[in-house]
Write a protein that holds these residues in place. Sequence first.
Motif, PDB file in Angstrom:
ATOM      1  N   ALA A  47     -17.139  25.059  -5.033  1.00 22.02           N
ATOM      2  CA  ALA A  47     -17.220  26.162  -5.996  1.00 22.02           C
ATOM      3  C   ALA A  47     -16.579  27.404  -5.386  1.00 22.02           C
ATOM      4  CB  ALA A  47     -18.676  26.441  -6.340  1.00 22.02           C
ATOM      5  N   THR A  48     -15.777  28.095  -6.198  1.00 25.51           N
ATOM      6  CA  THR A  48     -15.136  29.325  -5.730  1.00 25.51           C
ATOM      7  C   THR A  48     -16.062  30.507  -5.999  1.00 25.51           C
ATOM      8  OG1 THR A  48     -14.066  29.764  -7.853  1.00 25.51           O
ATOM      9  CG2 THR A  48     -12.855  28.380  -6.277  1.00 25.51           C
ATOM     10  N   ALA A  49     -15.703  31.655  -5.466  1.00 27.59           N
ATOM     11  CA  ALA A  49     -16.492  32.871  -5.691  1.00 27.59           C
ATOM     12  C   ALA A  49     -16.471  33.271  -7.165  1.00 27.59           C
ATOM     13  CB  ALA A  49     -15.963  33.996  -4.823  1.00 27.59           C
ATOM     14  N   ALA A  50     -15.412  32.887  -7.876  1.00 29.20           N
ATOM     15  CA  ALA A  50     -15.288  33.210  -9.298  1.00 29.20           C
ATOM     16  C   ALA A  50     -16.085  32.259 -10.188  1.00 29.20           C
ATOM     17  CB  ALA A  50     -13.825  33.188  -9.710  1.00 29.20           C
ATOM     18  N   GLY A  51     -16.728  31.260  -9.606  1.00 33.20           N
ATOM     19  CA  GLY A  51     -17.539  30.336 -10.391  1.00 33.20           C
ATOM     20  C   GLY A  51     -16.789  29.130 -10.906  1.00 33.20           C
ATOM     21  N   GLU A  52     -15.636  28.825 -10.325  1.00 31.53           N
ATOM     22  CA  GLU A  52     -14.879  27.636 -10.712  1.00 31.53           C
ATOM     23  C   GLU A  52     -15.227  26.490  -9.772  1.00 31.53           C
ATOM     24  OE1 GLU A  52     -10.612  28.453 -12.770  1.00 31.53           O
ATOM     25  OE2 GLU A  52     -10.689  28.513 -10.608  1.00 31.53           O
ATOM     26  N   VAL A  53     -15.358  25.297 -10.319  1.00 34.10           N
ATOM     27  CA  VAL A  53     -15.571  24.101  -9.510  1.00 34.10           C
ATOM     28  C   VAL A  53     -14.211  23.421  -9.369  1.00 34.10           C
ATOM     29  CG1 VAL A  53     -16.754  21.884  -9.359  1.00 34.10           C
ATOM     30  CG2 VAL A  53     -17.928  23.848 -10.338  1.00 34.10           C
ATOM     31  N   VAL A  54     -13.769  23.232  -8.122  1.00 30.73           N
ATOM     32  CA  VAL A  54     -12.458  22.651  -7.841  1.00 30.73           C
ATOM     33  C   VAL A  54     -12.659  21.298  -7.175  1.00 30.73           C
ATOM     34  CG1 VAL A  54     -10.269  22.953  -6.647  1.00 30.73           C
ATOM     35  CG2 VAL A  54     -11.494  24.941  -7.515  1.00 30.73           C
ATOM     36  N   ILE A  55     -12.109  20.251  -7.787  1.00 27.25           N
ATOM     37  CA  ILE A  55     -12.215  18.901  -7.239  1.00 27.25           C
ATOM     38  C   ILE A  55     -10.808  18.393  -6.979  1.00 27.25           C
ATOM     39  CG2 ILE A  55     -12.935  16.545  -7.730  1.00 27.25           C
ATOM     40  CD1 ILE A  55     -15.286  17.724  -9.234  1.00 27.25           C
TER      41      ILE A  55
END
Length: 142
Positions: free
Chosen positions: A67-75
């Motif tokens: 999870a990024t600081a901006a609230g995105e989940v990156v897989i």
Amino acid sequence: MPRIAVTARLSIDEGELVESFARASGAGGQNIQKVETMVQLRFDARNSPSLPEAVRERLLRLAGHRATAAGEVVITAQEHRSQARNREEARARLLELLRAAAAPPPPKRRPTRPTLGSKKRRLEGKTQRGAVKRLRGKPVAD
């Protein structure tokens, strides 16, 4: 837009998923130098209208470093040599993460107190054990 079913009551819109492709690292010969097989799947969990607040919080906590600081989940998926298989892999991992977040946490354990009978049995057992150990000692002279 088609929707992806997470659970019976929860689904997300496919438009909320953003895929980008890059050249994967590792073995693969000439294929690796020419074809963009690595898939990076992004899901903006913080701004998703499909997720209830409790699920959103659990998802971001479960995602951890993904999870990024901006609230995105990156897989990121790059295990397979084809882009299509890596896309399936990334979506399956996101789905697994969403299902884990959608499951409600188990209730907190309420500690129970021992019953009076169990306390008595424990003390009787200790008394018997002490008596056995006393009998192992040297006999007392009269």
